[in-house]
Design a protein around this motif. Structure first.
Motif, mmCIF file in Angstrom:
data_model
loop_
_atom_site.group_PDB
_atom_site.id
_atom_site.type_symbol
_atom_site.label_atom_id
_atom_site.label_comp_id
_atom_site.label_asym_id
_atom_site.label_seq_id
_atom_site.Cartn_x
_atom_site.Cartn_y
_atom_site.Cartn_z
ATOM 1 N N LEU A 59 0.835 -1.200 0.000
ATOM 2 C CA LEU A 59 0.000 0.000 0.000
ATOM 3 C C LEU A 59 0.874 1.256 0.000
ATOM 4 C CD1 LEU A 59 -2.731 1.433 0.267
ATOM 5 C CD2 LEU A 59 -2.503 1.220 2.733
ATOM 6 N N ARG A 60 1.944 1.207 0.783
ATOM 7 C CA ARG A 60 2.828 2.376 0.853
ATOM 8 C C ARG A 60 3.453 2.646 -0.519
ATOM 9 N NH1 ARG A 60 3.744 3.698 6.323
ATOM 10 N NH2 ARG A 60 3.088 2.006 7.672
ATOM 11 N N ASP A 61 3.903 1.556 -1.154
ATOM 12 C CA ASP A 61 4.511 1.734 -2.476
ATOM 13 C C ASP A 61 3.495 2.324 -3.450
ATOM 14 O OD1 ASP A 61 6.658 0.636 -1.356
ATOM 15 O OD2 ASP A 61 6.456 -1.334 -2.311
ATOM 16 N N PHE A 62 2.318 1.747 -3.401
ATOM 17 C CA PHE A 62 1.266 2.182 -4.312
ATOM 18 C C PHE A 62 0.954 3.665 -4.105
ATOM 19 C CE2 PHE A 62 -3.164 2.748 -5.504
ATOM 20 C CZ PHE A 62 -3.216 2.125 -6.732
ATOM 21 N N SER A 63 0.778 4.021 -2.853
ATOM 22 C CA SER A 63 0.422 5.404 -2.537
ATOM 23 C C SER A 63 1.557 6.351 -2.870
ATOM 24 C CB SER A 63 0.077 5.553 -1.066
ATOM 25 O OG SER A 63 -0.778 4.529 -0.676
ATOM 26 N N ALA A 64 2.790 5.868 -2.654
ATOM 27 C CA ALA A 64 3.941 6.714 -2.952
ATOM 28 C C ALA A 64 3.960 7.041 -4.437
ATOM 29 C CB ALA A 64 5.231 6.009 -2.552
ATOM 30 N N ASN A 65 3.706 6.028 -5.234
ATOM 31 C CA ASN A 65 3.676 6.274 -6.671
ATOM 32 C C ASN A 65 2.539 7.211 -7.051
ATOM 33 O OD1 ASN A 65 5.921 4.846 -7.476
ATOM 34 N ND2 ASN A 65 4.823 2.892 -7.422
ATOM 35 N N LEU A 66 1.433 7.036 -6.338
ATOM 36 C CA LEU A 66 0.276 7.899 -6.586
ATOM 37 C C LEU A 66 0.636 9.361 -6.296
ATOM 38 C CD1 LEU A 66 -2.426 6.907 -7.509
ATOM 39 C CD2 LEU A 66 -3.228 6.980 -5.157
ATOM 40 N N ALA A 67 1.276 9.552 -5.160
ATOM 41 C CA ALA A 67 1.653 10.912 -4.769
ATOM 42 C C ALA A 67 2.607 11.507 -5.787
ATOM 43 C CB ALA A 67 2.298 10.913 -3.388
ATOM 44 N N ALA A 68 3.565 10.663 -6.202
ATOM 45 C CA ALA A 68 4.531 11.157 -7.173
ATOM 46 C C ALA A 68 3.850 11.516 -8.489
ATOM 47 C CB ALA A 68 5.604 10.099 -7.404
ATOM 48 N N SER A 69 2.883 10.704 -8.871
ATOM 49 C CA SER A 69 2.219 10.993 -10.149
ATOM 50 C C SER A 69 1.404 12.283 -10.050
ATOM 51 C CB SER A 69 1.324 9.817 -10.548
ATOM 52 O OG SER A 69 0.192 9.774 -9.727
ATOM 53 N N VAL A 70 0.815 12.500 -8.881
ATOM 54 C CA VAL A 70 0.100 13.759 -8.686
ATOM 55 C C VAL A 70 1.068 14.931 -8.847
ATOM 56 C CG1 VAL A 70 -1.073 15.199 -6.977
ATOM 57 C CG2 VAL A 70 -1.711 12.822 -7.229
ATOM 58 N N CYS A 71 2.237 14.787 -8.228
ATOM 59 C CA CYS A 71 3.242 15.846 -8.311
ATOM 60 C C CYS A 71 3.646 16.106 -9.743
ATOM 61 C CB CYS A 71 4.478 15.452 -7.513
ATOM 62 S SG CYS A 71 4.345 15.969 -5.839
ATOM 63 N N ARG A 72 3.857 15.044 -10.467
ATOM 64 C CA ARG A 72 4.297 15.207 -11.852
ATOM 65 C C ARG A 72 3.221 15.908 -12.667
ATOM 66 N NH1 ARG A 72 6.943 10.408 -11.081
ATOM 67 N NH2 ARG A 72 5.177 9.107 -11.689
ATOM 68 N N LEU A 95 9.529 10.177 -6.341
ATOM 69 C CA LEU A 95 9.569 11.527 -6.908
ATOM 70 C C LEU A 95 10.723 11.703 -7.894
ATOM 71 C CD1 LEU A 95 8.716 13.653 -3.791
ATOM 72 C CD2 LEU A 95 7.361 13.425 -5.855
ATOM 73 N N GLY A 96 11.596 10.705 -7.967
ATOM 74 C CA GLY A 96 12.642 10.780 -8.977
ATOM 75 C C GLY A 96 14.022 10.812 -8.384
ATOM 76 N N PRO A 97 15.016 10.483 -9.207
ATOM 77 C CA PRO A 97 16.386 10.353 -8.707
ATOM 78 C C PRO A 97 16.966 11.670 -8.208
ATOM 79 C CG PRO A 97 16.296 10.041 -11.088
ATOM 80 C CD PRO A 97 14.889 10.117 -10.625
ATOM 81 N N SER A 98 16.548 12.779 -8.793
ATOM 82 C CA SER A 98 17.156 14.037 -8.354
ATOM 83 C C SER A 98 16.768 14.342 -6.914
ATOM 84 C CB SER A 98 16.729 15.173 -9.274
ATOM 85 O OG SER A 98 15.337 15.268 -9.305
ATOM 86 N N VAL A 99 15.541 14.001 -6.582
ATOM 87 C CA VAL A 99 15.100 14.208 -5.203
ATOM 88 C C VAL A 99 15.931 13.353 -4.260
ATOM 89 C CG1 VAL A 99 13.164 13.928 -3.625
ATOM 90 C CG2 VAL A 99 12.774 14.798 -5.912
ATOM 91 N N ILE A 100 16.202 12.122 -4.700
ATOM 92 C CA ILE A 100 17.007 11.235 -3.851
ATOM 93 C C ILE A 100 18.399 11.824 -3.684
ATOM 94 C CG2 ILE A 100 17.940 8.921 -3.607
ATOM 95 C CD1 ILE A 100 15.667 8.032 -5.520
ATOM 96 N N ARG A 101 18.936 12.292 -4.810
ATOM 97 C CA ARG A 101 20.304 12.803 -4.734
ATOM 98 C C ARG A 101 20.369 13.993 -3.784
ATOM 99 N NH1 ARG A 101 21.448 14.314 -9.891
ATOM 100 N NH2 ARG A 101 21.718 16.501 -9.400
ATOM 101 N N LEU A 102 19.355 14.852 -3.884
ATOM 102 C CA LEU A 102 19.400 16.080 -3.092
ATOM 103 C C LEU A 102 19.059 15.852 -1.630
ATOM 104 C CD1 LEU A 102 17.773 18.578 -5.563
ATOM 105 C CD2 LEU A 102 20.128 18.605 -4.740
ATOM 106 N N LEU A 103 18.122 14.952 -1.399
ATOM 107 C CA LEU A 103 17.596 14.863 -0.036
ATOM 108 C C LEU A 103 18.017 13.603 0.703
ATOM 109 C CD1 LEU A 103 14.012 16.160 -0.789
ATOM 110 C CD2 LEU A 103 15.852 17.392 0.344
ATOM 111 N N VAL A 104 18.121 12.487 -0.012
ATOM 112 C CA VAL A 104 18.400 11.240 0.696
ATOM 113 C C VAL A 104 19.893 11.022 0.836
ATOM 114 C CG1 VAL A 104 18.041 8.758 0.691
ATOM 115 C CG2 VAL A 104 16.253 10.266 -0.161
#
Lengths: 660, 544
Positions: B284-297, B338-347
């Motif tokens: 569910l978390r994965d699914f929702s995460a993708n959902l959130a990301a798609s909304v953002c996009r 949210l994409g690799p750039s977000v990971i690079r910058l934040l994670v």
């Protein structure tokens, strides 16, 4: 009869003797004498009470039939003639005729002078004329009417031609014409006509020529800041009267904060300045030049130190000033409304502290209740989920618990006011006393006795410590918190002083009275500095603009007038309310005027446009530019008792819910 | 002559014991009585009324007016309410007070009247920046509109314009739509597994006429998510409904995103989703995460702060050590989506400290609770996957610069590689699938060496993941780091000799490579060999 017989006898004798020439001469002489005979009934009419009615109705119909161009000027003459005819009739003892005459033409003047007529209606004997102050002053003083040359000639010609001497007499005796050459003045409702009041116009004119130093205090933080070329928000003089070193401290803080903000975004400060400059541009230039010329204003303040402002309070004030919302006709304020519920018609007055955290209500049962709104707010948020409206009607426990009741007065409370810092509370009552309370200690500190009659209004000065009161005894008084005797007594109003307000620089107080005038008094000398004539009914509320230049006054009929203090002219009458204007407030930078009325509305007016309008008027002599009504906010059957702009320009209002 | 007739004076005189009042006196008194009455009523009482801020005269006002004149007040009319007058029958202008006779006994027997309610103060917003909110405390709309209609004066229009009101919106829904809504919501809550629900989802994603229902759906979702946090199937169903709504090209969902986003984010980073241990809330978390990301996009350009707010929420959840591991997992997945750039910058900047935090949780000796340990490994996997994806993207940039000349040389059979990878992947956890697939599809042609290394890497990957079940520690060796540096060195040689391109391109490429190399090496240090599975085959050949 005898005379005629004698004449006949003479004529027959002449005929008998044959003196035909003598007979003709005699007859001719008799013919010539006839016109003078016609004088007799006329003069008899002149002495009868009917002559007033006759003369007045003729004058009235003549005035109404005159040319449109001159009509309004001639119509102005009617009202003084009307009331003086009536009073003459009363004085001569023709009571029946007086009453008849009064009722006949009453309708004509009801629109403009209803309240005067209601008073005059009560006059039923010559002694009442002496007793009633309105009638007395009317009889004693001349009415001043501005009229153009041609209208004046027309009037005189008419009066002489029709030989209505009683009217002519009234016109001569009671009216003082100010004849001006050229075309008639186009403004039909000139303020001078309306104000047919007891005060002598000459006196008013004389007084109004005095200089009024309406500028702001030189020592104010604002000016210091401007001198220091710092472009901070406009610091109003509510920044308290601070000792010089404290003042420095404030400016220091200002600079510090400015530096800090400059580090963050440099471009914000200049833009703010330009905005402010624009805002002030209309009045600013004048104000500045004036204030700079004003010498160090002689303070009323004796060598008494004011309560020293704690550092936190100073910081709070500065913070408020920095966070002030700039209001304009485009940016209207938010209005927080405090509604008194279940007041059972007992609420006489209310007041809100500067920051809106305390609300006080003065009740007719002589109790004074203070609510701590911050506490109410907390509990309200806790119980937000419940249906809020039912709660409001029923009255919640929160409301009860946070209310403090002050007992001490022995009559209905008519006014209450918080000190600028919110640490003191004053209330005035019909028991002719003023009491000072401390909301912190929940105790009565001082009882000021001095007035002889109910004290209608009491107001703290913008800097605290001093306060002014106004009473039914026709005086206004200035007090300081540490003396139980008044420092000054302002006497001069011809009727109750209904409201009082401090000027922004504390050098003047304004009083509004039932005599329909507003007066400005010099606090130092106690002398009247201005008389503002123009209202048609009792003045109920006053407000001073923060730049010290204007004053707003509201009356019983719902009219609001804005006055220029230096020229003592009415800039524009504001019509919109249809009932008493209980409260007026200028926004903190002076661009908006809020008015609260008994007609359950709160209205917002644009002040800056009116000032511009006045300038246009002065240059082009066009018709009056009425102050623009920006917004009318109806309340839910709640008359607006009090209004106040917080330092951050949030409009706080209070009123009692009245069930209709 | 006077409105007070002389008879009245006579009556009053008699009532106080003066019987022989001469008519002249009463005639003279009558006008004076009227004058005094007017004085009290019209002048003084009105004054008191005004200062009591009222517009209706009360008996109290008259009393205070009398006391102002030092006259004894009239008793017996003490009431704060205005008096109620009745019209006398047969007379035009005669009014009287209805003063009933009360039986004394009745008054005594009757129960005590209720105490009047205490006065209270309530605050509300009369206007917000000049606009009146339509709340019950404010005057109702009809009341505002009607007086201006009644007036019919010339300023009526002006008044009408000046009143600025926010009206509550009246929403008319057809019966069909209401039925549709009821059915869908019922299905979502009761039978989220049924085929019918799947049909419903399709309908939601396709139907062009359901736009009026969007506010109701968004409210329903927000409401239901808050209510059934313990019920995983329902949450999943709700998220599916959200996805369908987002997919529907006919509805304009932007205005309702603010209502939907909190629900979605809740399904990503909530501490507990579902009540049973067996519930696969990870999915569910994965699914929702993708959902959130798609909304953002999709709506990022409409709401500029949408992504920033989302990442802020997620990063707060991620960096707060007091939050549960499940929440960390959700946050990582959300950020990864949210994409690799977000990971690079934040994670990536926070990776090392976080792993230090995570490590004890994963070790058998330090974390006895198996559930917790499992969760920790989940988080570890998610983190690895996310960083790996980032690395992959990073490295992908290089072939575009360097591969063309080499492409032909090493092109052999990519399918072998893909098939092998796929096979290998099937053993891996489902959560790691997307990046692998992506790599398999996106990846350029593999080489023989690549195949060889891939198998090796995949074994490595398995090594990397194997601790998940075995609980062994991560292999930390210094050698791979050296290897990667060596590989960069060798790569530089290759670039220098083989590439026909200009030196500028090469220099840039080297810089990129260096960055990527450093990234890889640091990640390798942190994750061990597992991370190598995210590098593309040709590149890996250089590095290793």
């Amino acid at each position: 009869m005898e005379e005629e017989e004698l004449q006949k006898a003479v004529l027959t004798y002449l005929r008998k003797k044959g003196f035909t020439k003598t007979e003709l001469a005699l007859q001719e002489e008799q013919q010539n004498r006839l016109p003078s005979h016609s004088d007799l009934p006329l003069s008899r009419l002149e002495n009868s009470p009917g002559r007033y009615k006759n003369g007045y109705s003729k004058l009235r119909s003549w005035a109404h039939c005159s040319l449109d161009l001159y009509k309004h000027e001639l119509l102005r003459v009617l009202y003084p003639v009307y009331i003086h005819c009536f009073m003459d009739l009363v004085a001569e003892g023709h009571m029946q005729d007086a009453r008849e005459f009064f009722q006949n033409f009453r309708e004509d003047h009801e629109l403009m002078h209803l309240r005067d007529l209601q008073k005059l209606e009560g006059i039923l004997s010559p002694s009442h004329l002496e007793e009633m102050e309105l009638a007395r002053s009317l009889r004693q003083n001349k009415v001043r009417i501005k009229i153009c040359e041609y209208s004046y000639d027309l009037l005189l010609q008419y009066l002489q031609k029709t030989q209505s001497f009683s009217i002519l007499g009234i016109v001569n005796e009671r009216i003082n014409f100010e004849v001006s050459p050229g075309q008639p003045i186009s403004i039909s409702d000139d303020a001078e006509v309306v104000a047919l009041v007891g005060s002598s116009h000459d006196l008013a004119k004389h007084i109004n020529q005095k200089e009024v130093r309406w500028g702001l205090l030189e020592d104010s933080v604002e000016e210091r800041l401007e001198k220091g070329n710092s472009d901070s928000e406009k610091a109003e003089d509510e920044n308290k009267e601070i000792e010089p070193e404290e003042n420095k401290a404030i400016t220091m803080i200002f600079f510090k904060t400015l530096k800090r903000s400059a580090g963050g975004g440099k471009q914000t400060a200049p833009s703010k300045k330009s905005k402010k400059d624009k805002l002030v541009a209309a009045t600013g230039k004048n104000v500045r030049s004036e204030t700079s010329t004003v010498a160090v204003a002689p303070r009323v303040k004796p060598e008494l130190t004011l309560p020293v402002m704690p550092m936190e309070v100073e910081k709070m004030i500065i913070n408020d000033l920095r966070n002030r919302v700039q209001l304009s006709s485009m940016a209207l304020p938010s209005v927080c409304f405090y509604t008194f519920i279940n007041s059972h018609n007992g609420l006489n007055c209310s007041a809100i502290s500067q920051d809106g955290s305390f609300v006080v209500g003065g009740f007719s049962d002589s109790s004074l209740k203070v609510w701590d709104m911050s506490k109410i707010g907390q509990s309200a948020t806790l119980g937000e989920d419940q249906s809020t409206f039912n709660e409001h009607l029923v009255g919640t426990e929160e409301g009860k618990s946070s209310c403090t009741v002050f007992h001490g007065h022995s009559g209905p409370i008519y006014s209450a006011t918080f000190s600028p810092l919110g640490d003191f509370l004053l209330s005035s009552s019909s028991d002719s006393t003023i009491r000072l309370w401390s909301p912190k200690l929940n105790a009565n500190l001082v009882c000021y006795k001095g007035h002889n009659y109910p004290v209608w209004d009491v107001q703290f000065s913008p800097f605290g410590h001093y306060f002014a009161s106004s009473s039914h005894d026709r005086t206004a008084r200035i007090w300081s918190m540490d003396r139980i005797q008044p420092l000054r007594i302002m006497a001069g109003h011809l009727s109750d002083v209904d409201c009082v307000q401090w000027h922004a620089n504390c050098n003047y107080i304004a009083t509004g009275s039932s005599d329909k005038t507003v007066r400005l008094w010099d606090v130092q000398t106690g002398e009247c500095a201005r008389i503002f004539i123009g209202h048609r009914s009792t003045i109920l509320s006053l407000a001073m603009s923060p730049d010290g230049r204007f004053m707003a006054s509201g009356d019983e009929d719902g009219a609001i007038m804005i006055w220029d203090l230096s020229s003592s002219r009415c800039i524009s009458p504001l019509m919109g309310h249809n009932s008493c204007v209980w409260s007026l407030a200028f926004s903190r930078e002076g661009s908006l005027l809020a008015s609260g009325s008994a007609d359950c509305t709160l209205k917002l007016w644009d002040v800056t446009s009116s000032v511009k309008g006045q300038k246009i008027e002065e240059s082009k002599t066009s018709t009056t530019n009425r102050l623009r009504l920006l917004r009318a906010l109806p309340t839910k059957s709640t008359p607006v008792y009090t209004l106040q702009f917080s330092r951050r320009n949030l409009l706080l209002a209070a009123g009692a819910l009245s069930k209709c | 002559m006077s409105i007070v007739p002389k008879e009245t004076i006579e009556v009053v005189a008699q009532s106080i014991g003066i019987s022989n009042l001469s008519p002249e006196v009463s005639l003279a008194l009558a006008p004076d009585v009227e004058y005094r009455l007017r004085e009290i009523m019209q002048v003084e009482a009105i004054k008191c009324m005004r200062h009591s801020k009222r517009t209706v005269l009360t008996a109290e006002d008259v009393d205070s007016a009398l006391s102002l004149r030092n006259v004894e007040p009239i008793y017996g009319f003490a009431s704060t309410d205005p008096l109620r007058f009745k019209k006398a029958v047969g007379h035009k202008d005669l009014f009287y007070l209805d003063d009933r006779d009360l039986d004394f006994k009745e008054v005594i027997d009757s129960p005590l009247p209720k105490a009047p309610l205490e006065t209270a103060v309530v605050a509300h917003w009369l206007a917000i920046e000049g606009v009146q909110p339509a709340i019950p405390e404010n005057s109702p709309v009809e009341a505002i509109v009607s007086p201006s209609e009644n007036k019919k004066s010339e300023n009526t229009k002006e008044d009408g314009l000046l009143v600025d009101l926010k009206l509550p919106v009246k929403h008319v829904l057809s019966r069909e739509l209401q039925l549709y809504f009821d059915k869908i919501t019922e299905l979502t809550v009761t039978r989220p597994e049924s085929n019918l629900f799947k049909e419903a989802l399709v309908s939601l994603a396709m139907d062009s006429g359901i736009h009026p229902l969007v506010p109701y759906f968004s409210y329903f979702i927000a409401d239901e998510v808050a209510r059934s946090l313990n019920d995983l199937p329902i949450l999943f169903a709700l998220m599916r409904v959200v996805r369908s709504l987002l997919q529907n090209p006919h509805i304009h969902i932007e205005p309702y995103l603010h209502q939907l986003m909190p629900s979605i984010i809740t399904c990503v980073v909530a501490k507990r989703l579902g009540s049973r241990i067996a519930d696969n809330h990870w999915e569910l978390r994965d699914f929702s995460a993708n959902l959130a990301a798609s909304v953002c996009r999709r709506y990022g350009h409409v709401y500029h702060n949408l992504q920033s707010r989302l990442t802020k929420t997620l990063i707060n959840a991620f960096l707060d050590p007091s939050k549960a591991l499940t929440q960390h997992y959700g946050a990582i997945q959300g950020l990864a989506a949210l994409g690799p750039s977000v990971i690079r910058l934040l994670v990536l900047p926070n990776l090392e400290p976080y792993l230090q935090l995570l490590e004890p949780e994963m070790q058998l000796e330090k974390q006895k609770n198996e559930m917790k340990r499992k969760e920790a490994w989940r988080v570890y996997g998610a983190l690895q996957c996310a960083t790996g994806k980032c690395l992959y993207e990073r490295l992908k940039m290089m072939p575009t610069l360097l591969s063309p000349p080499k492409h032909g040389v090493w092109r052999i059979n990519p399918r072998i590689a893909i098939s092998r990878i796929k096979r290998k992947l099937s053993t891996n956890n489902s959560s790691q699938q997307p990046p692998f697939k992506k790599m398999a599809v996106d990846g350029p042609a593999g080489t023989i060496q690549a195949i060889a290394t891939t198998t090796a890497n995949l074994q490595g990957a398995e090594d990397g993941f194997s601790p998940q079940s075995s609980g062994a520690g991560t292999a930390q060796s210094s050698a791979p780091g050296q290897v990667s540096i060596d590989s960069i060195g060798s790569r530089r040689e290759k670039g220098g000799s083989g590439a026909p391109k200009g030196s500028v391109v090469l220099a840039q490429a080297w810089k990129e490579d260096l960055d990527a190399g450093n990234l890889l090496s640091s990640l390798f240090q942190l994750f061990g060999e597992g991370i190598l599975s995210f590098t593309q085959s040709p590149e890996k050949s250089f590095f290793l």
